[in-house]
Write an enzyme that holds these catalytic residues in place. Structure first.
Site, short mmCIF file in Angstrom:
data_model
loop_
_atom_site.label_atom_id
_atom_site.label_comp_id
_atom_site.label_asym_id
_atom_site.label_seq_id
_atom_site.Cartn_x
_atom_site.Cartn_y
_atom_site.Cartn_z
CE LYS A 35 33.05 43.16 35.37
NZ LYS A 35 31.69 42.73 35.55
CD GLU A 47 32.15 40.72 38.48
OE1 GLU A 47 33.34 40.95 38.20
OE2 GLU A 47 31.20 40.96 37.71
CG HIS A 57 33.39 44.79 40.89
ND1 HIS A 57 32.67 43.64 40.72
CD2 HIS A 57 33.10 45.58 39.83
CE1 HIS A 57 31.98 43.72 39.59
NE2 HIS A 57 32.22 44.90 39.04
CG ASN A 74 36.09 46.00 36.07
OD1 ASN A 74 37.16 45.41 35.97
ND2 ASN A 74 35.14 45.65 36.93
N GLY A 110 26.48 42.56 33.85
CA GLY A 110 26.66 41.48 32.88
C GLY A 110 25.37 40.80 32.45
CB SER A 131 23.80 46.05 31.53
OG SER A 131 23.94 44.70 31.96
CD GLU A 191 29.77 48.40 38.93
OE1 GLU A 191 29.90 48.58 37.72
OE2 GLU A 191 30.43 47.58 39.58
#
Ligand code: PGA
Length: 252
Positions: free
Chosen positions: A14, A102, A100, A12, A176, A214, A170
């Protein structure tokens, strides 16, 4: 029916990537993948929308597939800045990430919105990668499994099958940050999702469950060996082919 599941290693990107460097990276990845006779796993890159068509064109004759990072529930219309599942497909996409964390956080996407987006992906023949995951606060409060159950039950369309849907677990706090849950923690959540799916889908045993957060070359082998982990959703370590390849390599 066998529950054999082909692993999927998905990148991904992003909001990263301009044409010059991205062309280089996708060519590098496609070249590495093309050297493998019959890759034992699916390899996917989800670039930003601006790069979809170009990445799909370059990887066309390689084992690398391309997907979108999001789609609007509607086919078309007055939704400035959005793209539809039909557009992702038209640009050469085969998959589409939905829900996702985010997007759930930055754009206030509810489970219902995520489900509508997954339905849009299915409508146009894309495989939906539906993301779920708890925040640190939820984990610390001992609510991880409840949160995951709620997200899985309410984000999946009624017509979800193992062929049109992948689920990515996730943990938000692992994305991250360089932090990952232990293999035992991942195993427990994936077993829990598998059990929940049994009440929702006829072919639940064949649905691929990815782990994301990660993942990198140095921890991929351990994570990919966990029971019920059928691949990875990779952010930072997917941007460069030389970082992504060692992760793919654990499954190939
Ligand atoms: P990360 O991101 O690998 O950079 O932690 C994963 C993701 O958000 O899909």
């Amino acid at each position: 029916m066998s529950d054999e599941r082909r692993k999927l290693i998905a990148g991904n990107w992003k909001m990263n990537g301009l044409v010059d460097t991205s062309v280089m990276e996708i060519k590098d990845l496609a070249a590495r993948a093309s050297k493998i006779d019959t890759p034992a796993c699916d390899i996917l890159i989800c670039p930003p929308a601006t790069l979809l068509r170009e990445m799909a064109r370059i990887s066309l004759d390689s084992p690398v597939q391309i997907g979108g990072q999001d789609c609007h529930p509607n086919e078309k219309g007055a939704h400035t800045g959005d793209i539809s599942a039909e557009m992702v497909k038209d640009a050469g996409g085969k998959f589409c990430i939905v829900g996702h964390s985010e997007r759930r956080a930055d754009h206030g996407e509810s489970n219902e919105t995520v489900r509508a987006k997954a339905e849009a992906a299915h409508r146009t023949g894309l495989i939906a990668i539906v993301c779920v995951g708890e925040t640190l606060e939820e984990r610390d409060a001992g609510k991880t499994l409840d949160v995951i159950t709620d997200q899985v039950r309410n984000s999946l369309p009624a017509a979800a099958t193992a062929a049109n849907t992948v689920i990515a677990y996730e943990p938000v706090w692992a994305i991250g940050t360089g932090k990952t849950p232990t293999a035992d923690d991942v195993k427990a959540v994936h077993a829990h999702i598998r059990k929940d799916l049994a009440g929702l889908m006829n072919d639940s045993g064949r649905v691929r469950l990815l782990y994301g957060g990660s993942v990198k070359g140095s921890n991929a082998a351990e994570l990919m060996a966990v029971e019920n982990v059928d691949g990875a959703l990779v952010g930072g370590a997917s941007l460069k082919a030389e970082d992504f390849w060692p992760i793919v390599n654990t499954c190939i």
